[in-house]
Scaffold this motif. Structure first.
Motif, mmCIF file in Angstrom:
data_model
loop_
_atom_site.group_PDB
_atom_site.id
_atom_site.type_symbol
_atom_site.label_atom_id
_atom_site.label_comp_id
_atom_site.label_asym_id
_atom_site.label_seq_id
_atom_site.Cartn_x
_atom_site.Cartn_y
_atom_site.Cartn_z
ATOM 1 N N VAL A 149 14.747 87.584 23.440
ATOM 2 C CA VAL A 149 13.873 87.753 24.606
ATOM 3 C C VAL A 149 12.457 87.962 24.091
ATOM 4 O O VAL A 149 12.178 88.940 23.380
ATOM 5 C CB VAL A 149 14.310 88.945 25.475
ATOM 6 N N LEU A 150 11.560 87.046 24.442
ATOM 7 C CA LEU A 150 10.184 87.077 23.932
ATOM 8 C C LEU A 150 9.193 87.182 25.074
ATOM 9 O O LEU A 150 9.384 86.567 26.135
ATOM 10 C CB LEU A 150 9.871 85.824 23.102
ATOM 11 N N ALA A 171 18.946 77.284 22.332
ATOM 12 C CA ALA A 171 18.894 76.725 23.687
ATOM 13 C C ALA A 171 18.107 77.694 24.558
ATOM 14 O O ALA A 171 18.408 78.892 24.588
ATOM 15 C CB ALA A 171 20.297 76.511 24.251
ATOM 16 N N VAL A 172 17.090 77.169 25.236
ATOM 17 C CA VAL A 172 16.279 78.004 26.132
ATOM 18 C C VAL A 172 17.084 78.285 27.393
ATOM 19 O O VAL A 172 17.465 77.360 28.118
ATOM 20 C CB VAL A 172 14.940 77.310 26.475
ATOM 21 N N LYS A 173 17.358 79.554 27.658
ATOM 22 C CA LYS A 173 18.165 79.952 28.801
ATOM 23 C C LYS A 173 17.330 80.236 30.040
ATOM 24 O O LYS A 173 17.758 79.962 31.168
ATOM 25 C CB LYS A 173 18.999 81.191 28.444
ATOM 26 N N SER A 174 16.151 80.790 29.848
ATOM 27 C CA SER A 174 15.285 81.070 31.002
ATOM 28 C C SER A 174 13.841 81.186 30.536
ATOM 29 O O SER A 174 13.574 81.505 29.370
ATOM 30 C CB SER A 174 15.717 82.370 31.714
ATOM 31 N N LYS A 175 12.947 80.916 31.473
ATOM 32 C CA LYS A 175 11.520 81.024 31.199
ATOM 33 C C LYS A 175 10.832 81.454 32.487
ATOM 34 O O LYS A 175 10.863 80.737 33.482
ATOM 35 C CB LYS A 175 10.970 79.684 30.708
ATOM 36 N N THR A 176 10.250 82.637 32.450
ATOM 37 C CA THR A 176 9.618 83.227 33.639
ATOM 38 C C THR A 176 8.121 83.322 33.418
ATOM 39 O O THR A 176 7.663 83.882 32.400
ATOM 40 C CB THR A 176 10.192 84.628 33.926
ATOM 41 N N LEU A 177 7.350 82.790 34.368
ATOM 42 C CA LEU A 177 5.889 82.807 34.290
ATOM 43 C C LEU A 177 5.334 83.823 35.281
ATOM 44 O O LEU A 177 5.695 83.816 36.463
ATOM 45 C CB LEU A 177 5.322 81.414 34.595
ATOM 46 N N ARG A 178 4.457 84.682 34.795
ATOM 47 C CA ARG A 178 3.743 85.642 35.640
ATOM 48 C C ARG A 178 2.259 85.536 35.296
ATOM 49 O O ARG A 178 1.749 86.309 34.505
ATOM 50 C CB ARG A 178 4.250 87.064 35.417
ATOM 51 N N MET A 184 10.530 84.557 27.938
ATOM 52 C CA MET A 184 11.459 83.486 27.612
ATOM 53 C C MET A 184 12.701 84.066 26.935
ATOM 54 O O MET A 184 12.599 84.923 26.050
ATOM 55 C CB MET A 184 10.808 82.447 26.698
ATOM 56 N N ALA A 185 13.860 83.606 27.370
ATOM 57 C CA ALA A 185 15.136 83.999 26.760
ATOM 58 C C ALA A 185 15.735 82.780 26.074
ATOM 59 O O ALA A 185 15.908 81.734 26.702
ATOM 60 C CB ALA A 185 16.092 84.544 27.813
ATOM 61 N N VAL A 186 16.026 82.925 24.796
ATOM 62 C CA VAL A 186 16.523 81.819 23.984
ATOM 63 C C VAL A 186 17.829 82.255 23.319
ATOM 64 O O VAL A 186 17.888 83.321 22.695
ATOM 65 C CB VAL A 186 15.510 81.402 22.902
#
Length: 221
Positions: A149-150, A171-178, A184-186
């Motif tokens: 988690v970065l 594998a990129v599992k999620s990417k949240t932009l604020r 990003m969860a990889v």
């Protein structure tokens, strides 16, 4: 021979002293196989908390199944009673780890085969099971699975993160932009030392923090 005579003969044969050594040998074999399954379960357990009570259940399951098999195979009266009694039993304990079902069925089949006197089959199947578990366990530990988690700012660090992972599968599992902030969860299969991967990710300009969470690939509800 009438049904009454058949039942009487079955009862008398059940208490024949010639059957005692055979039953003792079957029960002893069930105990030894149950202890072997206990050791294998403890050796290859990959979860977080080892359940000693479940492991002891495997030994008891082998012995009890062997006892039921001996009773059913030696006496027609008891076999009919067992069928009626077991048909109303309902087990509602949820098995959360699918691999635990493998050990349960292994213990049950070990009890059945030893109760039926098929010692060679029980030993051969156990040897095959141990070999398969050892091979699959070794293949599985070739790379440990982590979820990284970065948190970073902007889009530029995203490309650097991919390069920093190197030869490790990811594998990129999620990417949240604020706004400019990105989370990003990889999922990473670390063939390298996890500390080296964490240091490379932390050194990327713009990365604020890195959290590595070990993950076994399973969800438990």
């Amino acid at each position: 021979m009438s049904v009454k005579d058949f039942i009487k003969k079955s009862v008398l044969e059940n208490f024949s002293p010639y059957n005692v050594p055979q039953m003792a040998a079957a029960l002893l074999a069930a105990v030894l196989l149950g202890a072997l399954i206990y050791w294998v379960y403890q050796r290859f357990y990959a979860g977080v908390l080892f359940s000693r009570s479940f492991a002891m259940t495997l030994v008891g399951m082998s012995v009890l199944t062997c006892m039921v098999t001996l009773a059913i195979s030696s006496n027609v009266v008891i076999s009919l009673g067992m069928v009626g009694a077991l048909s109303i039993v309902r087990f509602r304990t949820a098995v959360k780890d699918p691999l635990d079902l493998l050990y349960l069925f292994w213990a049950i089949t070990a009890g059945i085969t030893t109760g039926a006197g098929m010692y060679l089959l029980a030993a051969s199947a156990s040897a095959v099971m141990i070999g398969a578990l050892a091979l699959l366990s070794r293949w599985q530990t070739a790379g440990r699975i982590y979820v990284a988690v970065l948190h970073y700012q902007g889009e530029k660090p995203g490309d650097e993160i991919v390069r920093a992972l190197g030869r490790n599968r990811y594998a990129v599992k999620s990417k949240t932009l604020r706004g400019e902030a990105v989370e990003m969860a990889v999922e990473v299969c670390c063939r390298d030392d996890v500390r080296d991967v964490t240091d490379r990710l932390q050194e990327i300009e713009g990365v604020e923090d890195v959290t590595m969470i070990q993950y076994n690939g399973e969800y438990h509800g």
